[in-house]
Design a protein around this motif. Structure first.
Motif, mmCIF file in Angstrom:
data_model
loop_
_atom_site.group_PDB
_atom_site.id
_atom_site.type_symbol
_atom_site.label_atom_id
_atom_site.label_comp_id
_atom_site.label_asym_id
_atom_site.label_seq_id
_atom_site.Cartn_x
_atom_site.Cartn_y
_atom_site.Cartn_z
ATOM 1 N N HIS A 187 0.694 -1.140 -0.035
ATOM 2 C CA HIS A 187 0.165 0.109 -0.015
ATOM 3 C C HIS A 187 1.018 1.258 0.065
ATOM 4 O O HIS A 187 2.060 1.298 0.633
ATOM 5 C CB HIS A 187 -0.877 0.140 1.287
ATOM 6 C CG HIS A 187 -1.739 -1.394 1.685
ATOM 7 N ND1 HIS A 187 -3.052 -1.112 1.716
ATOM 8 C CD2 HIS A 187 -1.517 -2.369 1.606
ATOM 9 C CE1 HIS A 187 -3.751 -2.245 2.221
ATOM 10 N NE2 HIS A 187 -2.473 -3.157 2.117
ATOM 11 N N ASP A 228 1.395 -6.155 4.502
ATOM 12 C CA ASP A 228 0.741 -6.871 5.543
ATOM 13 C C ASP A 228 1.385 -8.154 5.443
ATOM 14 O O ASP A 228 1.670 -8.852 4.393
ATOM 15 C CB ASP A 228 -0.602 -7.023 5.271
ATOM 16 C CG ASP A 228 -0.936 -7.467 3.810
ATOM 17 O OD1 ASP A 228 -2.279 -7.401 3.249
ATOM 18 O OD2 ASP A 228 -0.140 -7.647 2.822
ATOM 19 N N SER A 230 -1.505 -12.004 8.381
ATOM 20 C CA SER A 230 -1.525 -11.230 9.738
ATOM 21 C C SER A 230 -2.477 -10.044 9.730
ATOM 22 O O SER A 230 -2.750 -9.767 8.741
ATOM 23 C CB SER A 230 -0.215 -10.357 9.916
ATOM 24 O OG SER A 230 -0.144 -9.351 10.978
ATOM 25 N N TRP A 231 -3.101 -9.759 10.712
ATOM 26 C CA TRP A 231 -3.919 -8.622 10.944
ATOM 27 C C TRP A 231 -3.211 -7.230 10.968
ATOM 28 O O TRP A 231 -3.786 -6.071 10.873
ATOM 29 C CB TRP A 231 -4.806 -8.598 12.422
ATOM 30 C CG TRP A 231 -5.425 -9.780 12.650
ATOM 31 C CD1 TRP A 231 -5.246 -10.786 13.247
ATOM 32 C CD2 TRP A 231 -6.783 -9.915 11.956
ATOM 33 N NE1 TRP A 231 -6.573 -11.774 13.567
ATOM 34 C CE2 TRP A 231 -7.289 -11.083 12.450
ATOM 35 C CE3 TRP A 231 -7.577 -9.100 10.920
ATOM 36 C CZ2 TRP A 231 -8.531 -11.695 12.365
ATOM 37 C CZ3 TRP A 231 -8.831 -9.768 10.647
ATOM 38 C CH2 TRP A 231 -9.331 -10.930 11.145
ATOM 39 N N GLN A 232 -1.842 -7.234 10.734
ATOM 40 C CA GLN A 232 -1.101 -6.075 10.894
ATOM 41 C C GLN A 232 -0.514 -5.439 9.832
ATOM 42 O O GLN A 232 -0.142 -6.362 8.989
ATOM 43 C CB GLN A 232 0.137 -6.369 11.916
ATOM 44 C CG GLN A 232 0.863 -5.097 12.506
ATOM 45 C CD GLN A 232 1.993 -5.534 13.167
ATOM 46 O OE1 GLN A 232 1.998 -6.827 13.876
ATOM 47 N NE2 GLN A 232 2.680 -4.696 13.919
ATOM 48 N N LEU A 233 -0.940 -4.303 9.577
ATOM 49 C CA LEU A 233 -0.427 -3.432 8.337
ATOM 50 C C LEU A 233 0.929 -2.648 8.858
ATOM 51 O O LEU A 233 0.910 -1.861 10.026
ATOM 52 C CB LEU A 233 -1.279 -2.501 7.756
ATOM 53 C CG LEU A 233 -1.136 -1.762 6.506
ATOM 54 C CD1 LEU A 233 -1.229 -3.096 5.632
ATOM 55 C CD2 LEU A 233 -2.125 -0.978 6.145
ATOM 56 N N PHE A 256 3.807 -0.135 8.605
ATOM 57 C CA PHE A 256 4.419 1.037 7.865
ATOM 58 C C PHE A 256 5.799 1.283 7.943
ATOM 59 O O PHE A 256 6.380 0.986 8.975
ATOM 60 C CB PHE A 256 3.459 2.007 8.551
ATOM 61 C CG PHE A 256 2.006 2.431 8.139
ATOM 62 C CD1 PHE A 256 1.250 1.598 9.000
ATOM 63 C CD2 PHE A 256 1.659 3.270 7.264
ATOM 64 C CE1 PHE A 256 -0.075 1.616 8.565
ATOM 65 C CE2 PHE A 256 0.301 3.412 6.724
ATOM 66 C CZ PHE A 256 -0.682 2.376 7.744
#
Lengths: 111, 111
Positions: A33, A92, A96-99, A101
């Motif tokens: 992203h 991601d 995982s639920w985690q993005l 950065f």
């Protein structure tokens, strides 16, 4: 390039120039992203590139993805003053639920 | 259309005082919700996420807690603020391909 705990990087260019920002990531991801954050506001997605794509365009934006080197880039063509913002890449970790950065790039476009 | 609202917009608090920040999302049923923290000039650090009412997962320990009292509400709190809690707090909901849609954020200054 941006990643990890490094301080925010800064780029300053003149209006009308092209600019490229780079991003390296550490774990396998299904998508990269790119977000833009204007001063004092929350980030907003500007372009998304999937692992099966090498390039993605949206208006004056162009994102590339090289899964073999785990890197992505965001280019802006003919930058305008209103492109001034902080740009983050995010990935991601698969499943995982985690993005996660990146450290971000402060882009300043001067008239 | 989905909307996300954070409150308050800004807070100035004393060290040792309690804190409660809120986030409400409308137009999205059973959203996955996230709290992120951002230091000035820094990247976004995920703090908590919640996939359903009453269930919250912690990603990092920063002497903060979070709760999901309603489907559309996510609360971030602490009983005793530290100087290191200063920063920008962002709430987000997760859309397709893990895209995050952020609120406008709360600027917290701890003195």
């Amino acid at each position: 390039s941006q990643w990890g705990e490094e301080n925010l990087q800064a780029l300053s260019i003149q209006e009308g120039e092209d600019v490229t920002m780079n991003c390296s990531y550490k774990t396998y991801t299904t998508v990269v992203h790119w977000y833009r954050q204007d001063s004092g506001r929350g980030p907003a997605l500007i372009i998304l590139i999937r692992s099966n794509e090498r390039e993605k365009r949206s208006g004056r934006l162009r994102a590339t993805l090289d899964t073999s080197s785990q890197s992505s880039s965001l280019s802006i063509t003919a930058a305008q003053c209103e492109d001034t913002a902080v740009y983050f890449c995010a990935t991601d970790a698969s499943g995982s639920w985690q993005l996660i950065f990146g450290s971000g790039t402060q882009l300043t476009v001067m008239p | 259309a989905q909307t996300i609202h954070q409150w308050p917009v800004a807070e100035i608090k004393a060290v040792g005082s309690p804190l409660s920040l809120g986030c409400t999302i409308k137009g999205k049923s059973s959203p996955n919700l996230y709290w992120y923290w951002q230091a000035t000039g820094g990247t976004l650090q995920q703090l908590f996420y919640s996939i359903t009412v009453g269930q919250v997962e912690s990603v990092v320990q920063l002497n903060l807690s979070a709760s999901r009292p309603k489907d559309d509400q996510f609360i971030l709190s602490t009983e005793k603020l530290l100087l290191s809690h200063s920063g920008f707090y962002l709430c987000a909901w997760r859309g397709t391909e893990n895209t995050l849609y952020f609120g406008a954020g709360t600027r917290l200054s701890v003195l």
